[in-house]
Structures are given as C-alpha cells and as structure tokens.
Write a protein that holds these residues in place. Structure first.
Motif, mmCIF file in Angstrom:
data_model
loop_
_atom_site.group_PDB
_atom_site.id
_atom_site.type_symbol
_atom_site.label_atom_id
_atom_site.label_comp_id
_atom_site.label_asym_id
_atom_site.label_seq_id
_atom_site.Cartn_x
_atom_site.Cartn_y
_atom_site.Cartn_z
ATOM 1 N N TYR A 1 42.108 4.157 10.877
ATOM 2 C CA TYR A 1 41.152 4.590 11.959
ATOM 3 C C TYR A 1 41.809 5.815 12.864
ATOM 4 C CZ TYR A 1 43.041 1.404 15.406
ATOM 5 O OH TYR A 1 43.812 0.919 16.240
ATOM 6 N N CYS B 1 43.679 18.523 5.562
ATOM 7 C CA CYS B 1 44.970 17.664 5.541
ATOM 8 C C CYS B 1 44.783 16.252 4.711
ATOM 9 C CB CYS B 1 45.722 17.253 6.934
ATOM 10 S SG CYS B 1 44.462 16.192 7.762
ATOM 11 N N TYR C 1 50.204 7.805 3.397
ATOM 12 C CA TYR C 1 49.449 8.724 2.809
ATOM 13 C C TYR C 1 48.116 8.066 2.137
ATOM 14 C CZ TYR C 1 48.951 13.117 0.441
ATOM 15 O OH TYR C 1 48.255 14.420 -0.119
ATOM 16 N N ASN D 1 31.647 9.046 12.004
ATOM 17 C CA ASN D 1 32.405 9.955 12.903
ATOM 18 C C ASN D 1 32.315 9.487 14.371
ATOM 19 O OD1 ASN D 1 32.964 11.877 11.053
ATOM 20 N ND2 ASN D 1 30.962 13.276 11.695
ATOM 21 N N PRO E 1 34.709 5.384 14.199
ATOM 22 C CA PRO E 1 35.924 5.320 13.178
ATOM 23 C C PRO E 1 36.404 4.207 13.063
ATOM 24 C CG PRO E 1 36.465 7.163 15.015
ATOM 25 C CD PRO E 1 35.049 6.317 15.366
ATOM 26 N N LYS E 2 36.821 3.307 14.010
ATOM 27 C CA LYS E 2 37.020 1.832 13.664
ATOM 28 C C LYS E 2 36.150 0.856 13.275
ATOM 29 C CE LYS E 2 40.480 0.788 17.619
ATOM 30 N NZ LYS E 2 40.600 0.226 18.783
ATOM 31 N N ILE F 1 53.978 9.887 7.440
ATOM 32 C CA ILE F 1 52.832 10.375 6.622
ATOM 33 C C ILE F 1 53.077 9.833 5.263
ATOM 34 C CG2 ILE F 1 51.869 12.357 5.590
ATOM 35 C CD1 ILE F 1 51.454 13.587 8.451
ATOM 36 N N GLU G 1 44.067 13.183 2.713
ATOM 37 C CA GLU G 1 44.784 11.900 2.734
ATOM 38 C C GLU G 1 46.197 11.631 3.443
ATOM 39 O OE1 GLU G 1 45.058 10.017 -1.282
ATOM 40 O OE2 GLU G 1 42.912 9.939 -1.274
ATOM 41 N N SER G 2 46.687 12.766 3.595
ATOM 42 C CA SER G 2 48.022 12.846 4.564
ATOM 43 C C SER G 2 47.969 12.203 5.705
ATOM 44 C CB SER G 2 48.545 14.436 4.378
ATOM 45 O OG SER G 2 48.175 15.055 5.317
ATOM 46 N N ARG G 3 46.766 12.357 6.387
ATOM 47 C CA ARG G 3 46.376 12.173 7.858
ATOM 48 C C ARG G 3 44.968 11.952 8.179
ATOM 49 N NH1 ARG G 3 47.191 15.980 12.635
ATOM 50 N NH2 ARG G 3 45.199 16.273 11.975
ATOM 51 N N CYS G 4 44.119 11.471 7.224
ATOM 52 C CA CYS G 4 42.693 11.419 7.623
ATOM 53 C C CYS G 4 42.359 10.283 6.892
ATOM 54 C CB CYS G 4 42.022 12.623 7.436
ATOM 55 S SG CYS G 4 40.318 12.574 8.005
ATOM 56 N N GLU G 5 41.654 9.290 7.402
ATOM 57 C CA GLU G 5 41.088 8.164 6.779
ATOM 58 C C GLU G 5 39.781 8.126 6.205
ATOM 59 O OE1 GLU G 5 41.232 8.528 10.023
ATOM 60 O OE2 GLU G 5 39.516 7.747 11.116
ATOM 61 N N TRP G 6 39.237 9.482 6.353
ATOM 62 C CA TRP G 6 37.891 9.998 5.733
ATOM 63 C C TRP G 6 37.987 10.629 4.419
ATOM 64 C CZ3 TRP G 6 36.030 12.176 11.122
ATOM 65 C CH2 TRP G 6 35.892 10.828 12.005
ATOM 66 N N TRP H 1 45.528 5.546 5.635
ATOM 67 C CA TRP H 1 45.249 5.523 7.278
ATOM 68 C C TRP H 1 43.753 4.688 7.434
ATOM 69 C CZ3 TRP H 1 48.678 6.917 10.265
ATOM 70 C CH2 TRP H 1 49.898 7.857 9.830
#
Lengths: 361, 393
Positions: A33, B166, A28, B284, B287-288, A24, B168-173, A31
């Motif tokens: 997708y 969470c 950070y 949604n 996502p790719k 992560i 930017e730590s684990r979400c591309e959105w 990501w």
C-alpha cells in the motif's frame, strides 16, 4: 592509424533495471500500500515491510545540465543517487532512510525546486515548447506555465487543498503535443487568421496536392498566380488549425496581434468514478500578453477558486460541472457564453441539448 | 568560457515567484554556452514581438535513421548566429524514467561537449530531449550516446517512443509489469521506431491500472491499461480503521461507486464484484484496505489522438481483456493493424481516424477480431446497415 569502432545502431534504450534502487528491485511487484505522510511525499510499503519515501520536487521541465548535475549531487547526498522523473515532469528522489526525508525537503526548497504536487491539489503543468522551439506556436508555453504555477502555488505545496486533484495542461497550438484535450483545465494556443501564403516560397518547398488535401474543411484550392501554379485559401472556410502549415511552410499562420490562448475545462483520463472525458471550451480567446499573461492567469485562478468552493469531495472539475450543469458553470464563473462555445465541426449535433434536464433560472 | 548574457528585461520578470524558472535554467546554460545565450536572446525577441522565430523543420538526422532528430532553424540567423541551427534530439528514455546520478552526469557530459546544454526532462511523448544541436554535432552526439548505451527515440511517421507509468516498480495497483513490457516492446520494434514507414505516427502507452497516470487513453494510438477480472481484495480491519479515522465511507466511497455495487453495513464492506467496472475509486480512497484482484491483465484500446486533422479522439476498446502472458501476441496484433492501416490509410491519417472512416466493424474484420459489446457505448441507432450482398435467405 586505428580502426574506428563499428557504428552502433538500433540498440534501443538502456535497460531500466540498472537504474533501480535496491529497495525497488527487492519489492518489485510486491508493494502492499501507500500513504501520503505530508505534501510532496509518498510512502510505499512492501509486503516485506520495506519502506520507500518518494520526495517529489517541481521542475521547469526545461533544465540546464547544471541543474541536472545539482539534482544528481542532491540524490547522492540523500538517497544513494536514485531519482526518477514523473509523467508530469516532476523529479522524485527515492529515499530509504526516513531521517533523510525532512532534510531533503529543506534542501530542495532552498535550491528552488519546491516539494509538493501530491494529493488533492495542483501539480506541474504538462506543456509544449512554445516560442522556445516551435514553428507553429501561437504563444509561448513555459512563460504561461510559470506565471500560472506561481499564482496557484499554494495548491501545489499543500498550503491549500482542493476537493480532488486538478490537472492543468498547456499546448501552444492545435497540434497539441501536450495532448491537453482531457485535462481538468487546458490552456491552448489558437490562431485566428487564415494563412498568409508566400507564393515564391511555396513553389520551391511544397507539393500542391498534399497542401490542398491537408485542409480538413476543403478551404485550400489550386490556383495560378503570375502564371505559376500555387494555392489559395477560402478564408471563410478556414478554422485556423495549421495543418496546412505543417505540410507546407509557405502557409504562414503566426500573427502577433491575433494569436492568443483559449481555456478548456472538465477533461480527465482516469476511470475513477466516471469515464474519461474531453475538456470543453470555457473561454474562446485571451490575448497574448507576455511576459506574465495576467488575463490567462486570472481566468485559470477564477475557475479553480469557483470549483474549490462548490465541488464535493473527490469530484473532478468535469464531474462537478456535470452535476451542476453547464449553465450554472457559466453563471458561477461569470464567463460569457458565446456562439463560439457551440460546436460546428463533425458530430456537432451530438452536443446539442435535447431534453428539459436543465435548471430554470 | 564565460559568456556575457544577452539582455532580457521581459524574461527577467519570469525569474520572480516560487515556481522553478525556465529563464533561470536558460541563463545557467547561457553563462557557459554561446548557443544557449543566443537562444535566450531569440526568446526575448519573441516576447517583444509576440511571435515565434523558428522556421519549419528541415531534413536532418543521423545516418540510417529517418527519425529521432527534429530539424529546427531560426528566421533571425544574422542576429542570433549561434542558434541559427538548433535541432532537437530525442533520446529514448529508460522505461519508468528512473536514473542514477551517475548516468545523469554522463548524459550531461555528452550534451556539454556537443550541444546547448539545455534539456527537457522529458518531452511530451516521454523522450529525454536534448534541445539545440548544430547539424555537424548530430553524428558525434549519436556516437557518444550509443557508446553509453542510449539510442534515439521516434519522430515523424514511425513508432513513437513508447512510454509507461512506473508500474510494479513502485505501485501496488499495477496489474502488469509495464516497465518490462515497454522495454521489450521498444526493443522489438527498433526498426519501426527509427525508420518511418507508416501513414502517420503510431504511439504506444502503457498504464498499470485504470487510473492511467500516463494518459494513455488520450495520448496513444495503442493504449494498454492494466485491469483485473476477479474480486477486489479486501482487508476488513484496515477498511474499518479508515472509517474510525474519519473517512465518510457512505458519502465518499459507496455513493460514488458508478454501479452501486459496494455496501458498508457499519462493520464490513461488501462488494458485488460481478458488477464492478474496475473504476478504482474505492481502491484509491482506501489503499491500505482494498487492492485490485489477483487475476490481472490489461484492456487494449486503440485510436486516441489530438485534434489534427479530423478532431481529437479518446481510444476505444479493442481487446476487453488480455492476460499479458505473451508479448508476442501484442506484437502480432500491432503488425496486423499496421498492415491494414499501412495499406489503406491516407497520408497523415492516424489509426483512430482511419477506423472512423472505414468503420470499426470493417476494421475488426480486416484485422481478424470478433466484434464484442464491450467495444461500443451502445449499438447503432440508425437503420442504415450495409448488409453484405452474399448473405441470402
């Protein structure tokens, strides 16, 4: 004698960065997708090509330190000790080695913290303290949540799916610590009797002006009982909100026979497709029937099943009802429409139908 | 120390079934801890007589703080002496609710030493909840917590513990760094968080995109939701792959676009971004293939709350777009709001109710923001306008 260490205050929470896994930290904000390879698992892929599997497990929210230590041990065994909790009280194990995903799922299921809660289905119920720890609870929270989730479990573990995600929330009184007012299905504890005033207690514990002004409908008035100042309640004006009880402990509301649960439907918070919406009343009252609240479980299940059968792909409960219309919702669910369903608080008129846009029976 | 468990025939029914059982959790603690055992007993009592046995809070806390501990006493102290005092301690969670096994174990050790051993991971506002401490344990718990780098959260009429998705730590959105912003905001407002000085509570929630996974639009006085201004990023090859793999793009994507600004001609996706309302549905769904634009920031909304007192509210738009470049701007905005609300708000009036009472137009004037059409669903329909008396000619 040693000098005590200076007392630390206002240090705030620890910085999150020290708890993040390397993958992560490295990805950070980068990501690319994500996918849902199987129920309860999210796979995030970075622009770097790095992959992170998040394995989501259920929790009761109320957890003993023994369980937290068990989760810590599992995290050590499968993912270098890295885990997080979600906004709906699930636990997520953050795995970088794909070969660990299936054994982790197996282990979590075996320990009684089943994996699921992703995609178009039902995940953990956001809820409040209930009889476990609250003074104004009209019902227990954890017991109802456990009973409902046991029944709807196939929608959690992926063995059944729904047209869209369905978010359930529970609050044990109108204070709504669980803020259930924008959920697909909300279960809300309600009181149905005016406060019983303990005049002796009131004199010592409450301020009369703040108790009077606590009432949103002006139902509380100063009065004199046995020559001493206290308050009275005009019962016809009381809507059982419990605000006075929060301000003054002598305005007791809890009632073993008349407290119970109500069911609300069609709320959402996301902006996807339609704007966020409030939940609306479906069932005004169901009895408190511990330990497993069968009437409430059956009512929620009925709404879920009717929705599952009739809604189109991606339609949340509120969007489905907007398309079919409320009369049809009540017809299909066989829920009785009563005078309680018609708003009579502020801005009630905005909810009256002022067109012919409805289906004739 | 092994405890003989209280008899709980009703609660035992809730150990059956596939969902994790809170009763099992309570028994795990009760086996070692007399407070948890009495807590188990008092809950069984509630299940028997269908009523709660907790009295209203009392004034308890740690020295120098006005919040962070919820006093709780039972009304059956003789029958269940060990949980006669059973206070809640709110511990400010790390942003995003990330932990290592190591820090979780240390928290458990502190709680084993001083309290019931029961927790909530987490409370509704986001805190780690330590459930059940005696008054005498509060200072020692606080001391041990601060020693390991944790502090208390909010309660009462203060800034409540801010929380976030969470991001930017684990979400591309995520359209801004919710965790960084939340951590810094929390540090900045430590005084406001620990020492209640407002008319009522004030909650902040930070969501990285319009999906709003932390329900900020419903649950926070100030809701900061990530969004973008430029074009949705499209990877046409990936979009085509979704279609090839069975996505019914007409039924499930283009016809579900709220403004009809997206078209699929069988080969490529076209988006009229000037009409996109950033609802996230198409993103949604694929996502790719799709991602939010690159000119990112947030919309700031104000005034959500649950029903007590004047009815439930969703937050409404205050700043249509802010680039999230300088957190100081948002601190200043919050302080402007607190000045006005602090001076004119009534006791236990949330800021959303306050705005309804004085009018959004007046409120904007007070905090120095210009009215914008994005702030309303539509202009007023009634002609009862309070024209200002100094306007003439």
């Amino acid at each position: 004698m040693s000098t005590p260490a200076p007392r630390k205050t206002d240090i705030g929470p620890p910085h999150y960065e020290q708890f993040l896994p390397e993958v992560i930290k490295k990805n950070y904000g980068k990501w690319k997708y994500h996918e849902r390879p199987k129920p309860g698992v999210l796979l995030h892929v970075g622009h770097s090509g790095d992959k992170l599997w998040s394995v989501r497990a259920a929790s009761a929210r109320l957890m003993s330190i023994e369980t937290l230590r068990l989760l810590a041990d599992i995290a050590d065994e499968f993912c270098d000790g890295h885990l997080r909790f979600t906004s709906r009280n699930n636990v997520e194990f953050l795995v970088v080695d794909e070969s660990k995903v299936d054994p982790l799922i197996e282990r979590l299921n075996k320990e009684g913290y089943p994996v699921g809660g992703t995609g178009p289905g039902i995940t953990n119920i956001v809820h409040t303290q209930g009889w476990i720890h609250c003074h104004s609870a009209a019902s227990d929270a954890s017991g109802v949540v456990k009973s409902v989730m046991d029944e709807l479990f196939p929608y959690y573990d992926g063995s059944k799916t729904l047209p869209a995600k369905l978010r359930i929330a529970f609050a044990c009184c109108l204070n709504m610590c669980g803020a259930v007012h924008c959920s697909d299905i909300a279960i809300l504890g309600v009181h149905r009797r005016a406060p019983v005033i303990k005049h002796d207690q009131l004199r010592g514990q409450c301020e009369i002006p703040s108790t009077v002004s606590a009432c949103p409908t002006g139902a509380i008035r100063p009065t004199t009982v046995d020559g001493r100042e206290t308050v009275e309640v005009i019962e016809e004006q009381c809507m059982f909100c419990a605000n006075c009880y929060t301000v003054c402990p002598a305005m007791t509301l809890n009632d073993p026979v008349n407290d119970g649960l109500s069911i609300w439907v069609g709320g959402k918070v996301s902006n996807a497709r339609s704007e966020p919406m409030f939940s609306k009343l479906a069932i005004p009252f169901l009895p408190n029937n511990p330990p497993r609240w069968p009437e409430t479980v059956a009512a929620v299940k009925n709404i879920v099943e009717v929705y599952a059968k009739d809604a189109r792909n991606y339609e949340r409960v509120g969007e489905w009802i907007e398309r079919i219309g409320w009369p049809k919702f009540f017809e299909m669910t066989e829920i009785e429409f009563t005078k309680y369903h018609i708003d009579d608080f502020k801005h009630a008129g905005e909810t009256y139908k002022r067109s012919l846009h409805f289906r004739q029976k | 120390m092994a405890e003989k468990l209280r008899a709980t025939p009703l609660l035992d029914e809730l150990e059956k079934g596939p969902w994790p059982s809170f009763v099992t959790e309570m028994k795990k603690s009760a086996a070692k801890n007399p407070m948890a055992n009495d807590q188990l007993g008092i809950l069984e009592h509630s299940y028997r007589d269908k009523i709660g046995h907790w009295k209203h809070g009392g004034l308890v806390g740690v020295m120098g703080y006005g919040g962070g501990v919820i006093g709780r006493y039972s009304d059956l102290p003789e029958e269940y002496p060990e949980c006669a005092e059973f206070h809640t301690i709110r511990v400010n969670q790390p942003a995003g609710w990330f932990y290592t096994s190591d820090v979780l174990r240390k928290l458990c050790d502190v709680w084993e030493k001083h309290g019931s051993g029961l927790t909530n991971m987490h409370g509704s506002t986001g805190d780690i909840i330590l459930l059940g401490a005696k008054t005498e344990a509060l200072e020692p718990v606080f001391s041990d917590l601060t020693e390991m780098g944790f502090d208390l959260g909010g309660s009462g009429s203060d800034v409540r513990t801010p929380s976030c998705c969470c991001g930017e730590s684990r979400c591309e959105w995520a359209c801004y760094d919710t965790m960084k912003f939340t951590h810094e905001l929390t540090q900045h407002f430590q005084d406001e968080l620990h020492r209640p000085a407002f008319p009522y509570k004030f909650k902040f929630k930070m969501a990285g995109c319009p999906n709003d996974c932390v329900a900020s639009v419903a649950r926070s006085d100030m809701s900061i939701i990530g969004t973008w201004r430029d074009n949705i990023q499209i990877d046409q090859k990936e979009v085509a792959a979704y279609v090839k793999n069975g996505l019914d793009i007409d039924a499930d994507v283009t016809s579900r676009c709220p403004t009809g600004c997206i078209k699929w001609d069988g080969k490529a996706l076209q988006i009229d971004n000037t009409n996109c309302v950033k609802c996230m549905h198409c993103i949604n769904t694929m996502p790719k293939g799709l991602a939010p634009g690159k000119d990112r920031g947030a919309t700031i909304l104000l005034g959500a709350k649950a029903p007590i007192i004047g009815g439930a509210l969703l937050a409404s738009v205050l700043v249509p777009f802010y680039d999230m470049e300088d957190a100081e701007d948002i601190y200043e905005l919050a302080e402007e709001i607190w000045d006005v609300w602090g001076e004119h708000g009534m006791n236990r009036e949330r800021v959303g109710e306050f705005i309804q009472r004085i009018g959004l137009g007046n409120f904007l004037e007070q905090i120095g923001l210009e009215p914008e059409p994005e702030m309303v669903m539509h202009p007023r329909t009634n002609p009862y306008i309070f024209f200002e008396l100094d306007e003439e000619g």
